[in-house]
Design an enzyme around this catalytic site. Structure first.
Site, PDB file in Angstrom:
ATOM      1  N   GLY A 196     -32.788 -16.138 -23.548  1.00 21.84           N
ATOM      2  CA  GLY A 196     -32.973 -16.254 -21.973  1.00 21.84           C
ATOM      3  C   GLY A 196     -32.557 -15.205 -20.820  1.00 21.84           C
ATOM      4  O   GLY A 196     -32.759 -13.996 -21.500  1.00 21.84           O
ATOM      5  N   VAL A 200     -26.813 -16.241 -18.223  1.00 22.68           N
ATOM      6  CA  VAL A 200     -26.968 -17.520 -19.025  1.00 22.68           C
ATOM      7  C   VAL A 200     -26.132 -16.544 -20.415  1.00 22.68           C
ATOM      8  O   VAL A 200     -24.911 -17.938 -21.231  1.00 22.68           O
ATOM      9  CB  VAL A 200     -27.983 -18.189 -19.117  1.00 22.68           C
ATOM     10  CG1 VAL A 200     -27.547 -19.358 -19.878  1.00 22.68           C
ATOM     11  CG2 VAL A 200     -28.627 -19.047 -17.986  1.00 22.68           C
ATOM     12  N   GLY A 201     -26.989 -15.537 -20.796  1.00 25.97           N
ATOM     13  CA  GLY A 201     -26.173 -14.766 -22.050  1.00 25.97           C
ATOM     14  C   GLY A 201     -24.911 -14.954 -21.780  1.00 25.97           C
ATOM     15  O   GLY A 201     -23.936 -14.800 -22.720  1.00 25.97           O
ATOM     16  N   GLU A 218     -30.966 -12.457 -26.782  1.00 27.24           N
ATOM     17  CA  GLU A 218     -32.082 -12.279 -26.449  1.00 27.24           C
ATOM     18  C   GLU A 218     -32.196 -12.246 -25.392  1.00 27.24           C
ATOM     19  O   GLU A 218     -32.395 -13.824 -24.564  1.00 27.24           O
ATOM     20  CB  GLU A 218     -33.265 -12.849 -27.890  1.00 27.24           C
ATOM     21  CG  GLU A 218     -33.269 -12.630 -28.688  1.00 27.24           C
ATOM     22  CD  GLU A 218     -33.182 -11.049 -29.374  1.00 27.24           C
ATOM     23  OE1 GLU A 218     -33.448 -10.187 -28.108  1.00 27.24           O
ATOM     24  OE2 GLU A 218     -33.266 -10.470 -30.431  1.00 27.24           O
ATOM     25  N   CYS A 252     -40.687 -12.427 -22.176  1.00 30.03           N
ATOM     26  CA  CYS A 252     -39.850 -11.457 -22.678  1.00 30.03           C
ATOM     27  C   CYS A 252     -39.232  -9.633 -22.585  1.00 30.03           C
ATOM     28  O   CYS A 252     -39.391  -9.017 -21.713  1.00 30.03           O
ATOM     29  CB  CYS A 252     -38.426 -12.170 -23.403  1.00 30.03           C
ATOM     30  SG  CYS A 252     -39.102 -12.195 -24.987  1.00 30.03           S
TER      31      CYS A 252
END
Length: 508
Positions: A196, A200-201, A218, A252
């Site tokens: 994501g 948020v990572g 990722e 992505c």
């Protein structure tokens, strides 16, 4: 509200606890159990293809071909790869030894980690939620899957189907939004794989740090494309256009922007213009071959890039918020400091910026965060090698884009701001495994003699001999067979000696 929060927290703890109990029972370790789960996962994909396509259509209006080739068939191949290779993956891996340990057995044993968390993303809600699952099963883990709430239809069908095919004690699906995810991240896992945004990572990484839980992140980024005049422009345009506009740019590793000369730009734009008309028609909004933006918030974000650009809209630019549609759009004359160049676009907008040399392109890329992928369209080997050796990215493709994900022997992962860790094929198996170092020694006199210099009383001669025996040196391959040769010679010598005894004493 407080009672609801506490209830959710209790539910998450119970889910994780149940999975941990199942893991500690040892049921996930046998090869036969792992193989059964993998075959059941493959059966689930085969028997529910139409329903899965329908869910993906509801969430993103994905064309059937993209549903199957980029999500379902991708997963099938991943599961097939695990089924075909799991026996060799889980086998102990024997490693080189030094002189002191030449009579010992030294190996790496692959242990399952335990209870792992896979956090999916909305853009490929099936592939990203279930893609790492096969490798986690192969490694012998229990798995909790958190699909993205932004793709509710796909999340729902995953939650519905998985318990019907896989072991309910070992595999759980948690649905919900920020509150449920927050409660889930408060639990202790043995590994977390998240796909994501970088924002948020960082939250996931911070939560994992509290339990010293390792993670794979990722995160994507702005994946650049370099094109020079040696490239076949018609083929380049087709490959670039496909890679950019599958899933309406919400990939992505989608090409994020193009670097090329002004001359190449003109030829490229005309090729792209012709292809967009050929593939999507005069009114692309009516084309059945284009997805939609996932929601209004993301539509607004991408549309703002168009409104704020200082460049020229060469192709496309049309937008319809009610339909969550933005046309395939090509921008030229874009400056590097405007919003479209400050964050990952994640939509159907492709800016083209001009550079005058390979060195200028490399400098432009290296001034920015490290991308998840980098694409170079050129037949010049020196140009290809320059990008390979002078830039840093999670992956690199020459004369195509995105297709490297179809090669399961290549690890998929980012570097720097585009992520950490990698998975895909065997790399997923190793990600979800602990490589346990094992040394097995017997009580033979030779082994004891080689190691006795470690014992007190300490003396100078022992230091010298220990240094000689433990010195890191390049040992010829043939010497690795020395113990076997010694045993062979001993066997031959014993036979010869017995023969002499028989002849001398007339034993028979």
């Amino acid at each position: 509200l407080l009672q609801e929060i506490m209830a959710d927290a209790g539910k998450m703890s119970e889910i994780v606890s149940d999975c941990r109990s199942a893991f500690l029972s040892g049921k996930t370790r046998p090869l036969a159990w792992r193989m059964t789960q993998l075959k059941s996962l493959l059966k689930m994909l085969d028997e529910n293809e139409a329903a899965l396509c329908e869910a993906l259509g509801k969430d993103l209006r994905k064309p059937k071909q993209e549903c199957i080739s980029l999500e379902i068939e991708y997963l099938r191949n991943d599961v097939r790869g695990c089924i075909n290779n799991i026996e060799s993956w889980i086998a102990d891996y024997y490693v080189e030894k030094n002189i002191v340990t030449m009579m010992d057995t030294t190996l790496i044993h692959y242990d399952p980690l335990g209870v792992v968390l896979i956090m999916g993303a909305w853009n490929y809600p099936l592939q990203i939620s279930l893609g790492p699952l096969a490798g986690a099963i192969s490694a012998g883990n229990c798995v909790i899957i958190k699909p993205s709430e932004l793709a509710p239809a796909t999340s729902s069908i995953i939650a519905s189907l998985l318990p019907r095919y896989l072991d309910k004690e070992c595999f759980q699906v948690v649905e919900g939004g920020i509150a449920e995810t927050t409660e889930l991240l408060a639990e202790r896992f043995d590994y977390i794989l998240y796909t994501g945004s970088g924002h948020v990572g960082r939250i996931v990484r911070e939560a994992a740090n509290k339990h010293l839980t390792p993670v794979t992140l990722e995160l994507g980024g702005k994946s650049p494309v370099y094109i020079d005049s040696s490239a076949d422009m018609q083929i380049t345009a087709r490959r670039l256009l496909w890679a950019k506009f599958i899933n309406l740019g919400q990939t992505c590793i989608a090409p994020d922007y193009v670097l090329c000369s002004k001359e190449v730009e003109g030829e490229l734009v005309e090729s792209l213009r012709s292809l967009i008309g050929e593939w999507y028609g005069n009114d692309p909004q009516k084309s059945p071959n284009l997805c939609r933006i996932v929601n209004k918030r993301n539509w607004d974000r991408v549309y703002n890039f168009l409104k704020s650009t200082k460049g020229k809209v060469e192709i496309g630019g049309e937008a319809d918020s009610d339909d969550l549609y933005i046309a395939p759009t090509i921008l030229t004359g874009v400056s590097e400091d405007e919003p479209v160049m400050q964050e990952e676009i994640f939509g159907p907008v492709l800016p083209i910026l001009n550079v005058n040399s390979v060195g200028e392109a490399i400098e432009f890329i290296n001034k920015r965060e490290k991308p998840l992928s980098l694409y170079v369209f050129s037949t010049n080997k020196e140009t290809q090698n320059a990008f390979k050796s002078q830039t840093s990215s999670g992956s690199m493709v020459v004369n195509d884009a995105v297709v490297h994900l179809s090669v399961e022997t290549l690890p998929f992962g980012g570097v720097g701001a585009s992520g950490m860790g990698a998975y895909h094929g065997k790399y997923t198996f190793t990600t979800f495994s602990h490589q346990k170092s094992v040394l097995v020694r017997d009580f033979s006199a030779i082994g004891e003699y080689l190691g006795e210099t470690r014992y007190p009383p300490y003396q100078d001669w022992k230091i010298k001999r220990m240094g000689l025996l433990l010195k890191n040196r390049k040992i010829p391959e043939c010497l690795s067979l020395l113990p076997y040769l010694a045993c062979f010679c001993l066997g031959v010598g014993s036979t010869f000696f017995m023969k002499l005894l028989v002849q001398k004493f007339n034993l028979f």
